[in-house]
Motif scaffolding. Structure first.
Motif, short mmCIF file in Angstrom:
data_model
loop_
_atom_site.label_atom_id
_atom_site.label_comp_id
_atom_site.label_asym_id
_atom_site.label_seq_id
_atom_site.Cartn_x
_atom_site.Cartn_y
_atom_site.Cartn_z
N ALA A 218 0.83 -1.20 0.00
CA ALA A 218 0.00 0.00 0.00
C ALA A 218 0.87 1.25 0.00
N PRO A 219 0.46 2.27 -0.76
CA PRO A 219 1.20 3.54 -0.72
C PRO A 219 0.98 4.23 0.63
N LYS A 220 2.07 4.68 1.26
CA LYS A 220 1.96 5.31 2.57
C LYS A 220 1.08 6.56 2.53
N SER A 221 1.05 7.21 1.37
CA SER A 221 0.25 8.43 1.24
C SER A 221 -1.24 8.17 1.42
N ARG A 222 -1.68 6.92 1.23
CA ARG A 222 -3.11 6.58 1.36
C ARG A 222 -3.36 5.52 2.43
N GLU A 267 -8.90 0.62 -5.73
CA GLU A 267 -9.13 2.02 -6.08
C GLU A 267 -8.21 2.95 -5.30
N MET A 268 -7.83 2.53 -4.10
CA MET A 268 -6.97 3.35 -3.25
C MET A 268 -5.49 3.11 -3.49
N GLY A 269 -5.18 2.27 -4.48
CA GLY A 269 -3.80 2.10 -4.87
C GLY A 269 -3.10 0.88 -4.32
N ALA A 270 -3.81 0.00 -3.61
CA ALA A 270 -3.19 -1.22 -3.09
C ALA A 270 -2.78 -2.12 -4.25
N GLN A 271 -1.62 -2.76 -4.11
CA GLN A 271 -1.10 -3.63 -5.16
C GLN A 271 -0.59 -4.94 -4.55
N GLY A 272 -0.35 -5.91 -5.42
CA GLY A 272 0.21 -7.18 -4.97
C GLY A 272 -0.60 -7.82 -3.87
N ILE A 273 -1.93 -7.82 -4.02
CA ILE A 273 -2.83 -8.35 -2.98
C ILE A 273 -2.77 -9.88 -2.99
N LEU A 274 -2.40 -10.45 -1.87
CA LEU A 274 -2.28 -11.90 -1.73
C LEU A 274 -3.30 -12.40 -0.72
N VAL A 275 -4.09 -13.39 -1.12
CA VAL A 275 -5.16 -13.91 -0.27
C VAL A 275 -4.92 -15.38 0.03
N THR A 276 -4.98 -15.76 1.31
CA THR A 276 -4.80 -17.16 1.71
C THR A 276 -5.89 -17.56 2.69
#
Length: 283
Positions: A218-222, A267-276
């Motif tokens: 996540a970007p620290k700015s958001r 939408e808020m810029g989160a990337q590389g979302i890993l779900v387990t």
């Protein structure tokens, strides 16, 4: 050693053995062996018919039993309910031939009702002032109206497909049922300590149901915006990354809201979302 009575076959058997397995209580399932000991826990499993379980627990033949609420109520055995297990859900309902016009409970006055649960049915009829004849039958209750044995049936309903295939329709739900963990009232202190260990494991399995462990960059700015949409157990875990402008956020999400929340995170810029998936959760 704690002894638990379990249905020897069927859906309740499958669900119970799955729960024990998920709680890391390893029990070998054998159709030829009545009593089997767990490999890694002070528990032995006694395989019985479902209608024999309440009395076996009440008399102390078994310390515990997993039984459908319908059987527990029907047998009226003096065993305590320790926990509702939340699986093997069904209902006990009155059903009639689908071509008959039904206008209320008074229709059953003077009728013959086939059932394997006469005690529960009799209480219901008495409570509602209905005078009907109860025909006790074991096995395929649903065929009774079709062969002229009864005007209606009172039986377990799960999906309702059995009723449809026999040209019946459900008209009154008398009670809801699920699997119960029942116990012998005179259980010793030592056995209750083992029971508490087992319940602790069951709760860890239950807490993990329909939960997902989610990690994302996540970007620290958001970061504060992202945290605001995460309904975690407490505060999410935030870990610094090599890039000072980014961090890693770890949290737990309920599957029911999973896609809704994941969409907002993207939408808020989160990337590389890993779900387990989560096997156990200890709060």
């Amino acid at each position: 050693m704690l002894r638990i009575a379990v249905q020897s076959k069927g859906r309740l058997f499958d669900d119970t053995m799955n729960l024990l397995n998920e709680a890391d209580i390893k029990v070998g399932a054998s159709k030829r062996t009545l009593l089997v000991s767990a490999q890694n826990f002070p528990l032995e499993v006694l395989y019985l018919r479902d209608d024999d379980i309440p009395q076996s627990v009440a008399t102390g033949v078994a310390d515990l039993g997993v039984v459908g609420e319908n059987e527990y109520e029907e047998r009226g055995a003096e065993a305590e309910i320790i926990q509702r297990l939340g699986f093997s859900k069904c209902r006990l309902s009155l059903a009639i031939p689908k071509e008959i016009e039904y206008q209320g409970l008074s229709w059953f006055n003077g009728k013959t009702i086939a059932t394997s649960y006469p005690v529960i049915l009799q209480k219901f009829l008495k409570k509602n002032g209905i005078n009907a004849e109860i025909h006790v039958i074991t096995g395929s209750v649903e065929i009774s109206p079709g062969i002229g044995l009864a005007d209606a049936i009172f039986d377990i309903v799960s999906s309702g497909s059995t009723l449809v295939s026999n040209n019946l329709r459900e008209v009154e739900v008398v009670m809801q049922s699920e699997a119960l963990l029942i116990g012998h009232p005179g259980m010793s202190h030592e056995k209750r300590e083992v029971l508490e260990q087992m319940l602790f494991r069951f709760e860890a399995v239950r807490q993990a149901e329909d939960k997902k462990y989610v990690r994302m960059n996540a970007p620290k700015s958001r970061l504060q915006e992202i945290i605001s949409v995460l309904p975690g157990l407490k505060s999410p875990t935030v870990i610094p990354l090599a890039d000072d402008e980014w961090c890693s956020v770890h949290t737990v999400l309920d599957e029911k809201r999973f896609w809704e929340i994941i969409g907002k995170l993207k939408e808020m810029g989160a990337q590389g979302i890993l779900v387990t998936p989560i096997e156990k959760m200890i709060l």
